[in-house]
Design a protein around this motif. Structure first.
Motif, PDB file in Angstrom:
ATOM      1  N   HIS A 127     -47.163 -23.535  -8.656  1.00 35.73           N
ATOM      2  CA  HIS A 127     -47.488 -22.675  -9.794  1.00 35.73           C
ATOM      3  C   HIS A 127     -46.796 -21.328  -9.681  1.00 35.73           C
ATOM      4  O   HIS A 127     -46.276 -20.790 -10.674  1.00 35.73           O
ATOM      5  CB  HIS A 127     -49.010 -22.496  -9.841  1.00 35.73           C
ATOM      6  CG  HIS A 127     -49.510 -21.851 -11.088  1.00 35.73           C
ATOM      7  ND1 HIS A 127     -50.839 -21.515 -11.260  1.00 35.73           N
ATOM      8  CD2 HIS A 127     -48.892 -21.456 -12.218  1.00 35.73           C
ATOM      9  CE1 HIS A 127     -50.999 -20.958 -12.441  1.00 35.73           C
ATOM     10  NE2 HIS A 127     -49.830 -20.905 -13.042  1.00 35.73           N
TER      11      HIS A 127
ATOM     12  N   TYR B 225     -46.927 -28.186 -17.733  1.00 35.38           N
ATOM     13  CA  TYR B 225     -47.855 -27.351 -16.960  1.00 35.38           C
ATOM     14  C   TYR B 225     -47.375 -25.902 -16.927  1.00 35.38           C
ATOM     15  O   TYR B 225     -48.154 -24.967 -17.150  1.00 35.38           O
ATOM     16  CB  TYR B 225     -47.971 -27.904 -15.544  1.00 35.38           C
ATOM     17  CG  TYR B 225     -48.854 -27.115 -14.623  1.00 35.38           C
ATOM     18  CD1 TYR B 225     -50.227 -27.338 -14.566  1.00 35.38           C
ATOM     19  CD2 TYR B 225     -48.322 -26.138 -13.782  1.00 35.38           C
ATOM     20  CE1 TYR B 225     -51.043 -26.601 -13.721  1.00 35.38           C
ATOM     21  CE2 TYR B 225     -49.123 -25.400 -12.927  1.00 35.38           C
ATOM     22  CZ  TYR B 225     -50.489 -25.631 -12.903  1.00 35.38           C
ATOM     23  OH  TYR B 225     -51.288 -24.901 -12.062  1.00 35.38           O
ATOM     24  N   TYR B 226     -46.083 -25.706 -16.666  1.00 33.80           N
ATOM     25  CA  TYR B 226     -45.530 -24.353 -16.629  1.00 33.80           C
ATOM     26  C   TYR B 226     -45.657 -23.674 -17.992  1.00 33.80           C
ATOM     27  O   TYR B 226     -45.954 -22.472 -18.068  1.00 33.80           O
ATOM     28  CB  TYR B 226     -44.062 -24.397 -16.214  1.00 33.80           C
ATOM     29  CG  TYR B 226     -43.825 -24.519 -14.724  1.00 33.80           C
ATOM     30  CD1 TYR B 226     -44.644 -23.879 -13.800  1.00 33.80           C
ATOM     31  CD2 TYR B 226     -42.738 -25.253 -14.230  1.00 33.80           C
ATOM     32  CE1 TYR B 226     -44.413 -23.976 -12.434  1.00 33.80           C
ATOM     33  CE2 TYR B 226     -42.492 -25.358 -12.869  1.00 33.80           C
ATOM     34  CZ  TYR B 226     -43.334 -24.719 -11.978  1.00 33.80           C
ATOM     35  OH  TYR B 226     -43.091 -24.818 -10.619  1.00 33.80           O
TER      36      TYR B 226
ATOM     37  N   GLN C  43     -49.532 -22.874 -18.349  1.00 31.54           N
ATOM     38  CA  GLN C  43     -50.176 -22.033 -17.346  1.00 31.54           C
ATOM     39  C   GLN C  43     -49.333 -20.841 -16.897  1.00 31.54           C
ATOM     40  O   GLN C  43     -49.846 -19.953 -16.227  1.00 31.54           O
ATOM     41  CB  GLN C  43     -50.534 -22.871 -16.112  1.00 31.54           C
ATOM     42  CG  GLN C  43     -51.437 -24.057 -16.400  1.00 31.54           C
ATOM     43  CD  GLN C  43     -52.802 -23.628 -16.889  1.00 31.54           C
ATOM     44  OE1 GLN C  43     -53.321 -22.582 -16.504  1.00 31.54           O
ATOM     45  NE2 GLN C  43     -53.407 -24.435 -17.756  1.00 31.54           N
TER      46      GLN C  43
ATOM     47  N   TYR D  39     -45.963 -19.233 -14.760  1.00 30.67           N
ATOM     48  CA  TYR D  39     -45.395 -19.505 -13.438  1.00 30.67           C
ATOM     49  C   TYR D  39     -44.972 -18.193 -12.792  1.00 30.67           C
ATOM     50  O   TYR D  39     -44.959 -17.131 -13.435  1.00 30.67           O
ATOM     51  CB  TYR D  39     -44.176 -20.440 -13.561  1.00 30.67           C
ATOM     52  CG  TYR D  39     -43.171 -20.002 -14.599  1.00 30.67           C
ATOM     53  CD1 TYR D  39     -42.221 -19.024 -14.319  1.00 30.67           C
ATOM     54  CD2 TYR D  39     -43.205 -20.538 -15.887  1.00 30.67           C
ATOM     55  CE1 TYR D  39     -41.322 -18.603 -15.282  1.00 30.67           C
ATOM     56  CE2 TYR D  39     -42.307 -20.121 -16.856  1.00 30.67           C
ATOM     57  CZ  TYR D  39     -41.358 -19.161 -16.547  1.00 30.67           C
ATOM     58  OH  TYR D  39     -40.479 -18.736 -17.499  1.00 30.67           O
TER      59      TYR D  39
ATOM     60  N   ALA E 112     -48.498 -15.229 -11.834  1.00 37.07           N
ATOM     61  CA  ALA E 112     -49.517 -16.236 -12.145  1.00 37.07           C
ATOM     62  C   ALA E 112     -50.706 -16.134 -11.190  1.00 37.07           C
ATOM     63  O   ALA E 112     -51.735 -16.775 -11.406  1.00 37.07           O
ATOM     64  CB  ALA E 112     -48.915 -17.636 -12.070  1.00 37.07           C
TER      65      ALA E 112
ATOM     66  N   GLU F 117     -56.780 -14.925 -20.723  1.00 40.93           N
ATOM     67  CA  GLU F 117     -56.483 -16.342 -20.912  1.00 40.93           C
ATOM     68  C   GLU F 117     -55.245 -16.564 -21.782  1.00 40.93           C
ATOM     69  O   GLU F 117     -54.683 -17.659 -21.781  1.00 40.93           O
ATOM     70  CB  GLU F 117     -57.690 -17.052 -21.531  1.00 40.93           C
ATOM     71  CG  GLU F 117     -58.879 -17.156 -20.574  1.00 40.93           C
ATOM     72  CD  GLU F 117     -60.000 -17.989 -21.151  1.00 40.93           C
ATOM     73  OE1 GLU F 117     -59.877 -18.434 -22.318  1.00 40.93           O
ATOM     74  OE2 GLU F 117     -61.000 -18.194 -20.442  1.00 40.93           O
TER      75      GLU F 117
END
Length: 401
Positions: A68, A143-144, A147, A149, A153, A229
């Motif tokens: 991540h 995912y990147y 969320q 990176y 992060a 968020e």
């Protein structure tokens, strides 16, 4: 997968090559090397691997975090990664998942047989770990995108240390706007600007100025928490670290997140080097300020610089030049929001709201009388005074129980 083949796959990481430096992955590679040496070397490297496993507690979580927080060729081309790059990422994910599937018993058995050393079977065990939550390069890219990176992060809040390094704040202040009654107009102005910034529209740097204890700093932190968020981050820095701006600009430029650089309690002496530096940096200088960064500052002074009576003496030209210098920095903030000391009604409104949230059931007349007395003994009416009064009431309530 056979251990020698797995060793080759892990050594062949490409997109996620940076993970070879992770302590856990490095410990696995050392164990694979020791399988070709002797029992003493294996026992030493295997013990180090167990220590790494126990230290991270959850190997799967540790590797996921490392992926991540990585910056790599996939993150650099995340908008449209090449098929070959996605295939390479798939290879890396499969190698890491195979590594996580190993348990201590499998490594000990292989070593005991290969090195003819059954005593190795008596070494400690550790369990296999769960696989990563993505199985191929396309899933990792998704995912990147979802969320984020890279270094930022790791947290929603960061601070600049005295050595100029930016470090994550492990337990940031969790204050929310609902915890700050009053000042609704000011909060709405900040929210409107922040939402424009998050939506990629034009947004201003903000100067929040006014009396101490009125909630300027708490409001900035609460706004960040409201939108964490959505990828909003805060980097808190002291005015003495202003010369670190170019480094911060460079570190945030490649990041997918959006940043508020927070300068708390900003004020300068006349012609302070940092005063001149901030004037340049707030406009971005020759390199330009990153589009994913704005500056929010708080100050008890409207013009951010300490004036003296001497600054207002002399001929007309000198006085005008002096005043232009004083206002030159504050004028660079597109939005200036004033936090004044609340009047009696607003102060008591804040007390009422905080008392209700805290479960203090005193009659309103008694509560207001005590709150006013408390403000007289302190530094006057302010949100900070109201919170301190409520804290005192709670302490006395518990003492009576």
């Amino acid at each position: 997968m056979e251990l020698s083949a797995l060793s080759l796959q892990v050594r062949g990481l490409s997109v996620l090559r940076g993970l070879q430096q992770h302590p856990l992955v490095h410990a696995y590679l050392d164990v694979f090397d020791a399988l070709g040496q002797n029992a003493d070397a294996f026992a030493d490297r295997y013990g180090a691997l167990c220590a790494a496993q126990f230290a991270c507690r959850d190997a799967s979580r540790a590797i996921l975090d490392a992926v991540h927080y990585d910056v790599n060729t996939l993150t650099d081309t995340i908008a449209a990664p090449a098929p070959a790059l996605l295939d390479a990422a798939t290879h890396d994910i499969e190698a890491l998942c195979s590594l996580l599937a190993l348990d201590g018993a499998a490594l000990k058995s292989a070593a005991a047989a290969r090195l003819n050393a059954p005593a190795l079977l008596e070494l400690p065990d550790f369990p296999a770990s769960a696989p990563l939550p993505f199985r191929d390069g396309a899933a990792l890219a998704s995912y990147y995108r979802a969320q984020g990176y890279g270094f930022f992060a790791q947290s929603s809040a960061f601070a600049v240390r005295d050595d100029g390094e930016v470090r994550p704040i492990v337990h940031p202040d969790a204050i929310r706007l609902r915890d700050l009654p009053g000042y609704e107009r000011q909060k709405q102005q900040i929210l409107k600007n922040t939402l424009a910034f998050l939506d990629g529209r034009e947004a201003n740097n903000i100067l929040l100025y006014g009396d101490k204890g009125t909630g300027k700093s708490s409001t900035v932190k609460a706004v960040v928490n409201e939108y964490a968020e959505r990828g909003l981050k805060i980097i808190e820095m002291s005015p003495r670290h202003i010369t670190c701006f170019p480094k911060i600009f460079a570190e945030t430029l490649r990041s997918p997140f959006r940043f508020i650089v927070f300068l708390d309690d900003l004020s300068f002496n006349r012609e302070d080097d940092n005063f001149a530096a901030l004037k340049a940096f707030i406009e971005g200088g020759l390199a330009g300020k990153p589009s994913n960064l704005v500056i929010y500052a708080t100050s008890n002074r409207r013009h951010l610089i300490r004036e003296t009576f001497a600054d207002r003496e002399g001929d007309e030209v000198r006085v005008r030049d002096s005043l232009e210098t004083v206002t030159s920095l504050s004028d660079r903030f597109g939005l200036e929001i004033t936090f004044s000391v609340p009047d009696k009604d607003e102060y008591l409104y804040i007390v009422d709201q905080l008392a209700a949230e805290s479960g203090i059931g005193l009659p309103a007349d008694q509560l207001h009388l005590l709150a006013e007395r408390f403000a007289l003994r302190r530094n006057g009416r302010s949100p900070r005074t109201a919170r301190q009064f409520i804290s005192q009431q709670l302490a006395e309530k518990y003492d009576r129980q």
